[in-house]
Design an enzyme around this catalytic site. Sequence first.
Site, short mmCIF file in Angstrom:
data_model
loop_
_atom_site.label_atom_id
_atom_site.label_comp_id
_atom_site.label_asym_id
_atom_site.label_seq_id
_atom_site.Cartn_x
_atom_site.Cartn_y
_atom_site.Cartn_z
N HIS A 59 15.40 34.41 75.54
CA HIS A 59 16.27 33.37 74.98
C HIS A 59 17.72 33.85 74.93
O HIS A 59 18.48 33.46 74.05
CB HIS A 59 15.78 32.92 73.60
N GLY A 152 1.96 27.94 85.21
CA GLY A 152 2.24 27.62 83.81
C GLY A 152 1.96 28.76 82.85
O GLY A 152 1.82 28.53 81.66
N SER A 156 6.72 32.10 86.04
CA SER A 156 7.62 31.47 87.00
C SER A 156 6.98 31.10 88.33
O SER A 156 7.54 31.38 89.39
CB SER A 156 8.85 32.35 87.26
N ASP A 212 14.83 33.02 86.20
CA ASP A 212 13.62 33.02 87.04
C ASP A 212 13.96 33.08 88.52
O ASP A 212 13.38 33.84 89.30
CB ASP A 212 12.80 31.75 86.79
N TYR A 264 12.01 24.20 72.45
CA TYR A 264 12.98 24.90 73.30
C TYR A 264 14.36 24.26 73.12
O TYR A 264 15.37 24.95 72.91
CB TYR A 264 12.51 24.81 74.76
P1 ADP Z 1 5.73 28.51 85.26
O1 ADP Z 1 6.92 28.45 86.15
O2 ADP Z 1 5.95 29.39 84.07
O3 ADP Z 1 4.48 28.88 85.97
P2 ADP Z 1 6.32 25.74 85.08
O4 ADP Z 1 5.81 24.63 84.21
O5 ADP Z 1 7.77 25.98 85.13
O6 ADP Z 1 5.51 27.05 84.67
O7 ADP Z 1 5.85 25.49 86.57
C1 ADP Z 1 4.51 25.12 86.84
C2 ADP Z 1 4.53 24.01 87.85
O8 ADP Z 1 4.88 24.53 89.14
C3 ADP Z 1 3.18 23.37 88.05
O9 ADP Z 1 2.95 22.36 87.10
C4 ADP Z 1 3.32 22.81 89.46
O10 ADP Z 1 4.05 21.60 89.44
C5 ADP Z 1 4.19 23.84 90.15
N1 ADP Z 1 3.37 24.81 90.90
C6 ADP Z 1 3.32 26.13 90.73
N2 ADP Z 1 2.47 26.71 91.62
C7 ADP Z 1 1.95 25.72 92.36
C8 ADP Z 1 1.01 25.65 93.43
N3 ADP Z 1 0.41 26.73 93.90
N4 ADP Z 1 0.75 24.44 93.96
C9 ADP Z 1 1.35 23.33 93.50
N5 ADP Z 1 2.22 23.33 92.48
C10 ADP Z 1 2.53 24.50 91.91
MG MG Z 2 8.82 27.68 85.56
#
Ligand code: ADP
Ligand code: MG
Length: 435
Positions: A59, A152, A156, A212, A264
Amino acid sequence: MPHESTPAPGTAATAPVFSPALTPEEGHTAATTLFREVFGTEPDGVWYAPGRVNIMGEHTDYNGGLALPIALPHRAHLALRRREDRTIRLVSPQTRETVDVLDLDAIGPKGTPGEVRHWNAYVAGVAWALEQDGLGPLTGFDAALYSCVPLGGGLSSSAALEASTCVALDEVCGLGLAGTAQEPDDAGRARLVRSCVRAENEMAGAPTGGMDQSASLRCHEGHALGLDCRTGETTQVPFDLAPAGLALLVIDTRAKHSLVDGQYGARRAACERSAKVLGVQLLADIDVNGLDHALARLAACGEDSAAELVMRTRHVVTEIDRTRRLIALLQEGRPLAGDTLAQVGALLNGSHDSLRDDYECTCPELDLAVEAARAAGAHGARMTGGGFGGSAIALVDADKVDEVARAVVAAYAEAGFTPPAFLNAVPSAPAGRLA
Ligand code: ADP
Ligand code: MG
């Protein structure tokens, strides 16, 4: 996906489940095979980009402070072929079976008629943002995605999508900004970071800073990236754990706390309010030596939220200081052992305690993961990422990784939490092309 083999809640959960990183060969094969199956032709190439985990500086990005991420060996792999027209076709069987078809001339930001849905926003959004930033014109493309970055989990996976797309387009559309993973063009990559952030902010509607994307594009193997989030300036900080007999264990709590939506934004708003009361542009302008004075001013500001502003500000200013101290310590290049290791561990622990008590962005699963890891012999442990779920990290002796992971699994089972997932965070290379 890596999580599929994790035991369901309530089942005997004794053995920790690790999410493995695909080897470059496996990633190449998975993405290429998918591309051939779906599009019936050969891709121009396969590009990859890593997820990241932040070692210190949480943060701090939107406060203009410092962060210290590493690139993970877990990557998004994107097989891509340039088209002559402006059509974009995308497939990722890990989320949906369908092939999505988009028009580069018709897509636009979230909330407009051209809005792009779900994960397409991170890929097509980058093409849109590159053109908006004057780096086009580009062409359309076909792309097949295969990623082993847990979705998620605060690692990232979204930035990995953006970064793999922009290094692919950089090459097939001849932008000439990225260089290679072995010989990166750092100034060019800093420009690409801006377009990736724009895609995430405007196309996906996620108000994140640039940490990220910087990590995915600008980290070096064996190093953490000292990132000044205000200026975008970076320092490569030695962080090669294996020779020191150490490992960085990532604990994905798999906790989702739906009630915290908006937290957030609330934290950001509190920081902006504090900066305004203190008459500075960003909280990074408050020197840690002047913190007591600043906190006294906030406490006396007469607002209902004065106590909250004090706590949030104390976290941000001390966290930036901890990050500065950790960077300085690692830059000295002394072996990560004895007193030096103890100091690193204390900084990690201090960060978590500040995030828990002053920033109030941990959750029971994060606190328990950190406590259990520390009790099982971790040199230091903290939550990482935005908080309220997501992941924690623990710095452990390499031969104790399994023991610490088991202790966390046992603590979760006793608390009745969903079993966590684990991964081994080895500081890895930035986005590039697979041979
Ligand atoms: P983080 O970046 O921490 O993993 P986010 O919510 O920022 O979490 O990003 C997750 C999103 O990224 C998912 O909901 C999806 O939309 C996208 N994503 C990530 N990896 C994939 C994948 N392998 N296939 C499709 N979408 C993906
Ligand atoms: Mg993300």
